[in-house]
Each structure stands twice: as structure tokens, then as C-alpha cells.
Design a protein around this motif. Sequence first.
Motif, mmCIF file in Angstrom:
data_model
loop_
_atom_site.group_PDB
_atom_site.id
_atom_site.type_symbol
_atom_site.label_atom_id
_atom_site.label_comp_id
_atom_site.label_asym_id
_atom_site.label_seq_id
_atom_site.Cartn_x
_atom_site.Cartn_y
_atom_site.Cartn_z
ATOM 1 N N LEU A 820 0.827 -1.202 0.000
ATOM 2 C CA LEU A 820 0.000 0.000 0.000
ATOM 3 C C LEU A 820 0.859 1.249 0.000
ATOM 4 O O LEU A 820 0.530 2.265 -0.661
ATOM 5 C CB LEU A 820 -0.920 -0.010 1.212
ATOM 6 C CG LEU A 820 -2.097 -0.996 1.146
ATOM 7 C CD1 LEU A 820 -2.873 -0.985 2.453
ATOM 8 C CD2 LEU A 820 -3.019 -0.648 -0.012
ATOM 9 N N GLN A 821 1.971 1.216 0.727
ATOM 10 C CA GLN A 821 2.847 2.381 0.738
ATOM 11 C C GLN A 821 3.396 2.678 -0.653
ATOM 12 O O GLN A 821 3.456 3.840 -1.078
ATOM 13 C CB GLN A 821 3.998 2.145 1.722
ATOM 14 C CG GLN A 821 3.588 2.207 3.187
ATOM 15 C CD GLN A 821 4.743 1.934 4.125
ATOM 16 O OE1 GLN A 821 5.820 1.541 3.678
ATOM 17 N NE2 GLN A 821 4.511 2.149 5.437
ATOM 18 N N ILE A 822 3.813 1.621 -1.363
ATOM 19 C CA ILE A 822 4.357 1.838 -2.719
ATOM 20 C C ILE A 822 3.290 2.357 -3.664
ATOM 21 O O ILE A 822 3.510 3.329 -4.417
ATOM 22 C CB ILE A 822 4.976 0.541 -3.259
ATOM 23 C CG1 ILE A 822 6.219 0.158 -2.439
ATOM 24 C CG2 ILE A 822 5.343 0.682 -4.732
ATOM 25 C CD1 ILE A 822 6.800 -1.187 -2.805
ATOM 26 N N LEU A 823 2.122 1.727 -3.620
ATOM 27 C CA LEU A 823 1.065 2.131 -4.540
ATOM 28 C C LEU A 823 0.549 3.529 -4.234
ATOM 29 O O LEU A 823 0.311 4.339 -5.147
ATOM 30 C CB LEU A 823 -0.088 1.115 -4.489
ATOM 31 C CG LEU A 823 0.227 -0.295 -4.992
ATOM 32 C CD1 LEU A 823 -0.984 -1.207 -4.798
ATOM 33 C CD2 LEU A 823 0.634 -0.273 -6.457
ATOM 34 N N ALA A 824 0.358 3.817 -2.918
ATOM 35 C CA ALA A 824 -0.278 5.084 -2.563
ATOM 36 C C ALA A 824 0.710 6.227 -2.498
ATOM 37 O O ALA A 824 0.394 7.355 -2.939
ATOM 38 C CB ALA A 824 -1.002 4.943 -1.218
ATOM 39 N N LEU A 825 1.905 5.951 -1.970
ATOM 40 C CA LEU A 825 2.821 7.044 -1.719
ATOM 41 C C LEU A 825 3.900 7.170 -2.793
ATOM 42 O O LEU A 825 4.233 8.288 -3.213
ATOM 43 C CB LEU A 825 3.466 6.856 -0.339
ATOM 44 C CG LEU A 825 2.469 6.749 0.832
ATOM 45 C CD1 LEU A 825 3.201 6.566 2.148
ATOM 46 C CD2 LEU A 825 1.556 7.961 0.897
ATOM 47 N N LYS A 826 4.478 6.034 -3.223
ATOM 48 C CA LYS A 826 5.536 6.106 -4.226
ATOM 49 C C LYS A 826 4.979 6.326 -5.633
ATOM 50 O O LYS A 826 5.420 7.199 -6.368
ATOM 51 C CB LYS A 826 6.386 4.829 -4.184
ATOM 52 C CG LYS A 826 7.185 4.662 -2.903
ATOM 53 C CD LYS A 826 8.274 5.721 -2.789
ATOM 54 C CE LYS A 826 9.123 5.502 -1.545
ATOM 55 N NZ LYS A 826 10.178 6.534 -1.417
ATOM 56 N N LEU A 827 4.018 5.500 -5.977
ATOM 57 C CA LEU A 827 3.454 5.590 -7.336
ATOM 58 C C LEU A 827 2.270 6.543 -7.409
ATOM 59 O O LEU A 827 1.886 6.953 -8.517
ATOM 60 C CB LEU A 827 3.034 4.194 -7.818
ATOM 61 C CG LEU A 827 4.155 3.154 -7.897
ATOM 62 C CD1 LEU A 827 3.586 1.812 -8.325
ATOM 63 C CD2 LEU A 827 5.250 3.605 -8.849
ATOM 64 N N GLU A 828 1.678 6.853 -6.188
ATOM 65 C CA GLU A 828 0.507 7.727 -6.120
ATOM 66 C C GLU A 828 -0.598 7.251 -7.063
ATOM 67 O O GLU A 828 -1.224 8.029 -7.779
ATOM 68 C CB GLU A 828 0.900 9.182 -6.428
ATOM 69 C CG GLU A 828 1.875 9.772 -5.437
ATOM 70 C CD GLU A 828 2.179 11.232 -5.708
ATOM 71 O OE1 GLU A 828 1.612 11.747 -6.712
ATOM 72 O OE2 GLU A 828 2.935 11.845 -4.969
ATOM 73 N N ASP A 829 -0.788 5.949 -7.067
ATOM 74 C CA ASP A 829 -1.830 5.325 -7.901
ATOM 75 C C ASP A 829 -2.981 4.948 -6.989
ATOM 76 O O ASP A 829 -3.026 3.859 -6.399
ATOM 77 C CB ASP A 829 -1.267 4.099 -8.615
ATOM 78 C CG ASP A 829 -2.215 3.569 -9.673
ATOM 79 O OD1 ASP A 829 -3.392 3.975 -9.673
ATOM 80 O OD2 ASP A 829 -1.787 2.717 -10.493
ATOM 81 N N SER A 830 -3.908 5.922 -6.765
ATOM 82 C CA SER A 830 -5.012 5.705 -5.831
ATOM 83 C C SER A 830 -5.903 4.555 -6.265
ATOM 84 O O SER A 830 -6.385 3.757 -5.443
ATOM 85 C CB SER A 830 -5.832 7.000 -5.709
ATOM 86 O OG SER A 830 -5.028 8.057 -5.250
#
Length: 1002
Positions: A820-830
Motif C-alpha cells: 500500500l505504501q508503494i502504490l499510494a505514496l511512491k506511485l501515487e496510484d489511488s
Amino acid sequence: MATTNTDPTTTRTVLEPLLTFDPTLHSHTSIKSIATNSQSFIYLGTSSGSLLLLSINPDTPNDKTPSTKDPNSTLDSDVPSRNVSFIKSVSVGDSAVEKVLLLDEIGKVIVLSDGFLFLTDSGLVQPVRKLGFLKGISFITKRVKSSDSECSDLLGFSSLEGASTSSRILSRLGGGVRANGVKDYVQKSEGDYVFAAVVGKKLMLIELRVGKNDKEVDFMVLKEMQCIDGVKTLVWINDSIIVGTVIGYSLFSCITGQSGVIFTLPDVSSLPLLKLLWKEKKVLLLVDNVGIVVDAHGQPVGGSLVFRKGPDSVGELASYVMVVRDGKMELYHKKLGGCVQTVSFGSEGFGPCIVADEESGNGKLVAVATPTKVIFYRRVPTEEQIKDLLRKKNFKEAVSLVEELKSDGEISNEMLSFVHAQIGFLLLFDLHFEEAVNHFLQSETMQPSEVFPFIMRDPNRWSLLVPRNRYWGLHPPPAPLEDVVDDGLMAIQRAIFLKKAGVDTTVNEDFLLNPPTRADLLELAIKNMSRYLEVSREKELTLSVKEGVDTLLMYLYRALNRIDDMEKLASSGNSCIVEELETLLDESGHLRTLAFLYASKGMSSKALTIWRILAKNYSSGLWKDPAREHELLDGNTNVISGREVAATEASKILEELSDQDLVLQHLGWIADVNPLLTVQVLTSEKRVDQLSPDEIIAAIDPKKVEILQRYLQWLIEDQDSCDTQFHTLYALSLAKSAVETFEVQSTSQEPDDGRPEETKISDPGGNSIFQSPVRERLQIFLQSSDLYDPEEVLDLIEGSELWLEKAILYRKLGQETLVLQILALKLEDSEAAEQYCAEIGRPDAYMQLLDMYLDPQNGKEPMFNAAVRLLHNHGELLDPLQVLETLSPDMPLQLASDTILRMLRARLHHHRQGQIVHNLSRALNVDAKLARLEERSRHVQINDESLCDSCHARLGTKLFAMYPDDTVVCYKCFRRLGESTSVTGHDFKRDPLIKPGWLVTR
């Protein structure tokens, strides 16, 4: 002795003189009539009333050896006496014998003399009997039948013996009853022989009957018809009688007596003449020098024959018509109409002549009678005719003759093929190579091995296959084409010298005017010999002959340097002998052809070695690459280079090989030329036994990363390999390539002097064997496979920026927070983050994601928009109290109020929606219970008249059952039908029957 004319317009020698007979030694008078039969008996009628009988042996050849002449012999001094025998002479009367009619079927001879008929036997043994019941006869002829179906019986089935004496006398005297101009006599059956006689203006149809003792002979006039005055000639065929007069030709029906004019003659014309063509059962009508062929109905058939002069007499011999006049006999072809031979037997003004032939129309003997002698001719055997034409080099005429004989059924297909082959050999030695091969191809019996000696000198591997002594010896023995050309050129030079000296030769005039060169002739010979062998390859041949054809064809292609044909032959299915060709092709530099030949024979190692040498020579510049030369000439850059071709052909061989050592031996240089070909070799499904994956992986050059990746991809995806080692190796290789590619791309995007650096990247690029980028392939594989070790891959990419790949790997390891950290924060893919929460399926995942949006840490600003999106999409799944506790004090009030209000409304709506569904379910349950109770409380009244709806039996006091569709059946039918299906076929399990209730309606 008669001689054969050497007129250049004649083309064939059909007849040759046999002997000359002098009748004056037996009857001091001239010949008036002549007849022959199939037994070679000759009947001569003289003007003094004598009938002479001779016997001829046409098969005995003329013997020119001098012999002592018998002073009493009637033959010329150069003719042996054994060829002819004088049998007997009888006297018929004092007047000339005008007509001799042979009745071979009954062994009788009818003679017309002085208007009377005389009868004797065929051997002139019995006394000549005069038939006095008719007189004033001007012409007689017998009936000829083409077939029984086309001839009518003149008198039905009554017999002569059953008739009364008065009827017999009446019929002999010509009495009878006249009806419609035709006098019908007592009805008798048609007997042994029937002939017609012209008496004045009457036409008499007479039947001849012979008794059992062969001495009782009866004549009966069958019919008497009105005819035309002045009949000069007469023919009776089937039911038609054709009559010729000075006025014209008419046709009479022997059945009805009706007549009609065929055509009239000009005012000034020669006498009419009719000739029955026995072979075709047609009639030849003469009008001056024109002969018109008509059928039995008088209708013209075919073309006309135009003679040089109006003939005195006409004869028939096989396919020819013979006409005689002025001491000459000419032979005309019936179908073609041309004169094929002219024979002279006297000078012009020699007097009237008569020609006689055998009635079969296909005999061997022809007799020509002049006023003072009889000349006999023998038909030259067809084989000798053909040989004579071939010696004269009249090949077209020879073929025409053979085809005519074939159509007439006189020779077989084998003989026709034999002559075509013989002509081909003669033309070959005359240097007409194209025409020679054309005749070879028309011969169905000629063997391809017969041309082997023209290509390879004896002795050789196939010397024993060549047939010996099969032809007429008209051409020299077979020799190599070089010798044939040299001998032919010497003959041309000799002919040129003789022509200057005024001597005619048989050499072609074109060669004399424009002598060809040796090179041109040899090239033409090889081309046409190649053409013959190419066609021969399609025939059914023995293995040894096939080997000779293919091997020698390769020899010929090599002589002409026809590289494309050589390679096509070598690469296709062939029977070439490698031992005969490898030295030749190697020394001549045709290594590609040799490689193809090795491959076709299964000698893969030698073929691969040659392709490797070719690729090396092309790349090093030792050999000129034809592709580069072609590119320079026309600017075309799509031409495949020589190295590419060599690698391609080698890969085709390797794709079918199961020899792993040989495959690995040549894998490297093919990979250097074209990696895609290497992949095709490694992943080929054509080989019987697949290669060992471990050894292949170990043998692949580490620098050839894409080859390794494509091979591992094939093992995993196409071969369904479940080996974790291969999956892990494939993932690591992809990950490493992805890291390198990302670093190269990042470097190329860094600014240098204000401009981005243009760096050529191998992936994705035009030289890659993959269509998709490496990161895309890595991501797809990481998601689809569960057999690789994610920790190893994660260790490899840990320090890289491949965040999506890391997320996939963490997901495999079950570390939800990191994903979730990678998707939400690194990639910003909500969207991806929310989808992953949905996959987890727990409400706390959404809460955890909301915490990350509101408190991203590491100095990153809160992601209020993403948090609002999450609450909007999934707020009903979150606890409002926890949300309020989680909301940041820094969140704008408008965003917070709207979000909380929307969440509360959604939660209230969700609660009320659940209550509605709950109450509806309870109502349906109550309605179903009520309907069930109503159904179970229904009453059914059964009386004595009630019947089962299935078997129609009376129910009475029997047990019965009632279905929901109100059908009633007895218990026996109920057990047979079952509980769910009624008599009407309604299946209540598949199609429930819904009845209206207080809540549910239809």
C-alpha cells in the motif's frame, strides 16, 4: 519391268514392283477385265473370251540372283518363277470377258460376256455353265453389307425348296406381280449370295443358291426394278444401288424401288466411274479428275480427291486410292488428298489400263492390267515404309504415316513410341536438339537411361542400365554430346565442301548457309537434354534410373552454371548420388549447392560445416557478398545478406536435429548473425527428441541475454515447465535487464548542455527479438507465476526505482503495508491502491490506506484529494468514529464536512436498504408458507368416471397423485413420471410454477 517414279512430289514408297506377267503366251489377245481375291488368286478376262487363273505369293521377296530362264516361262527374266504360278485357262465364249465377279464365300465365279452370265468354280475345275435365263446384261455387281443392322432382308424367311414348281419357273423367268412399278416375286429368304444385273432399262436383283453337293446351283430373280438407260457403272451397298450413266449418278432403293438423282454430270465430261471403298464402306464417284466420296445414302462425306487426270480405273489399298492412266499409277491419301507415290509402267498413250485390288481393302497385292501385260505390285511393309522415310530424313512424313497407321489400328502405341524415339535419335545426331527432345517426350516407351551415354562417358555407374540394340540401326551409337557436336560440325564442313563441288547432301540448308558455333550447339544440346531429364523426373522410374536422372541433371545444370536450378534440385527431394557430385561441386565452387545436397541426404554435419564456412567468408570479405553488390546497384536495403542466408539455411537443418552436441557446436555463430534464428533452433518442435534445457542454458553466451530470456520464456509458457529454477532464472534475468534499461533511460534523460543526450537503447528497439519492453514482460511474469523466488528477485531490484515490480513482489510475500505504501505514496496510484484493498477484503485495509493519505510521513504533504476519493468510493465500509479520529486537524473544513456528511448519508442509506431487504424477505417467506398451506389444503373429488390423465385408466379407489398444474394420475403413472414432471411434460424443477399470492404476482 515396272519402275518406281522418283518424282520429288512423291513422299512415300507404298508399293514396289513384284513381277510382270505376259498373258499372250496363253491367250493371244489383250486383257479386258481382272479380279483378285484375298488368297492372291488372279483372274484375267481376255478380249477373246478366255479366263486365266494365276496364283501370286506377294510375301516372297524378289531375288535378283541370275538364274537360267525357262523358255516357256511367261515372266520377265529378273523375276523368279516361284513368285507366280499359272494355274489354268478356260474358254467362256468368243466374246470378250467384260466382268469377273468373285463370290469367295461360296467359291464361285460369275463372268459377264456378250450380255450373258457364265458360272464356274473359283478353281476353274468345273465346266463353265451358261446361265441363259437372262440376256442383254450390260453390268453386274454384288451386294456389299457394312453391317447387318443397316441391311434389309429382301425376301423374308420363305425357302426356295418350299415353293411350287410353277413358282420356281416363274421366278426364274422373271414372272411375278407388279405393284407401284416394282415387280415382287414369290417371297423367299435371302440366300447365299445376291447380286444385281442391268438388263436394258431394268435392274434385276438375283439370288444365287448352292446346294449341299456344291453342284446344284439355282438362280432366282428377287426383284425387278425400272432403271435408267445407258448404265456404265454400278455399286450396291446395303439397301442402296448407285448407278452411273453419261447423264449423272442416281441412287435406287432395293427395297422400295424409288430412285433419286445424286448429281448430274457436265455436258462434256469423261465416262462415269464408281469405286466401292471396301475399308470404309463408302463409294467414290468420279467426275472427270475429281473423286467425291459418298455414303450408302448418297450423301458426301469428307473432302474430295483431285487427281491429275481423269483415270481409266480406280483401286483401293489401305488408306490410299490408286488411279491408273497413260502408263502411270498414282496413290492418293484418302484423308489428306495428296499424291504420295507415282509408279510408271508404260509410256503415254499406252492404252486403257485396269487396276485390281483385294476386296478387303487392306490387302498386300495390286494388279495393273494393260492391253499386253499384267504388272503386279506388292505393298511395302509399314516398317519398311517408315525406314525409307527416315533414311530420306523426311521425319514429318514418317510421323504422319505412323499416326495414320495408328488411327487405322495397323500399329500399336508401342510402335508409335518406338518411331518417335528413333526420329529423336536421328535428329539428335543431325544437331536438331530441340526437335529431338520433343520426339523423346512423345515416346511413352523410351527409357531415360537411353540418354545417359550422351551425358557421361562409358563406363560409369549406370552403363548397364542403357538398353542395347533396340532400334533399326539408322543412327550411330550413343556418344557424349561433345562428340556428337564435333561430328556434326565436321559433317557440316564436309557438306559445304561438297556443295561447292556441286554435290547434294542431306545436311540442313540452314546449317550450310549459317554454320553454328560449337559453343552454341553444345549449350543448346545441354539445355534440351536437361529439359528431357526434368520431365523424366515426373515418371515412375526404378531407383537406379532415378539416381542416374537426378545426378546427370545436376551435371548438366553445372555445365550451364544454372545455380538456381542446381540449388533447387539439391534442396528438394532428389535421388542424386553424393559420391558422384561432391568433388565436382567442391572444385567448381558451388558450395551452396553441395550444402543443400548434403542436407537432403541427411549428412547434416557436412552441410552445417559448409554453411559456417560460407558465413565466415562473407563476413571476413574473402568472398563477395551478392546482397551488398545488389544493394549498391539498386539501393535496395531489404536484400538478405550472404551471412543471413547461410545462417538461415543452417538453422533449418538444426531445427530438425536431435543431436545436441551438433546443435551446440553451431549455435554460437548463428547467434552472432541473427539471434532470432538461434531462438528458432532452440524452440523448434520439429525434432523428435528435445534438447536438455540445463545444457542449453549453460551453453548460451551470457552476453546473449535476449536469447536466454526467449528460451526460458518458451520453456515456461509453451512447454509448461514447472521447474522453480527456470522460473527464478527467468525472473532474475528480466529484472536485471529491466534495471539496466531503466538506468540507461534515466541517464539519457539527464540534461547535458541544455539538451537531452540521445542514447541508443537496445530494449525496446528494432534489433530486439521481443515485441514488448522488458519491464512490461517482467511485470506480467511476476504477476502470473508463483514458482519463482520473490526474495531473490527483490534483493536484485531493492536499490532500484522499479517500484511497481517491488509492489508485486511484496504482494507475493504478503506484506500488505509495504504494497500500500508503494502504490499510494511512491506511485501515487489511488486506483491501484483501492483495488488492492478490495483484494484484501477487510475494512481495516481501507482505514490503513486513509491513515497513509492523511499522514504520509517523511516530510510529505497529506494527500487530501486521495483521502476524499477513498471516503467517497468506500466510505460506507469505514467506521465514522474511527474516521473522525483519524482526520487531520489541518484538513480544510469544507472538505471534512462534505466528506463526513457524505459518509454518514451513505451509512444511513446502507442501513435502511438492509432493513428493506430484510422485511421483503420476511414477506416472501410468509407468502410462500401461505401458498404451501393452500396447496396442501386443496380438495379433489374423484368419482367412478374419473380417469388417469396418463394411462386413462379409471381411478376408482386407487391411489392417485395431483401435480401443481392440476393434472391427476394414478399411483403407477406417478412412480413412472416422477415427482417433478407432470403428464404435460412440465418440469417443475427447471420451470417452477408460480401462483399469484398477496405479495407476489406473475
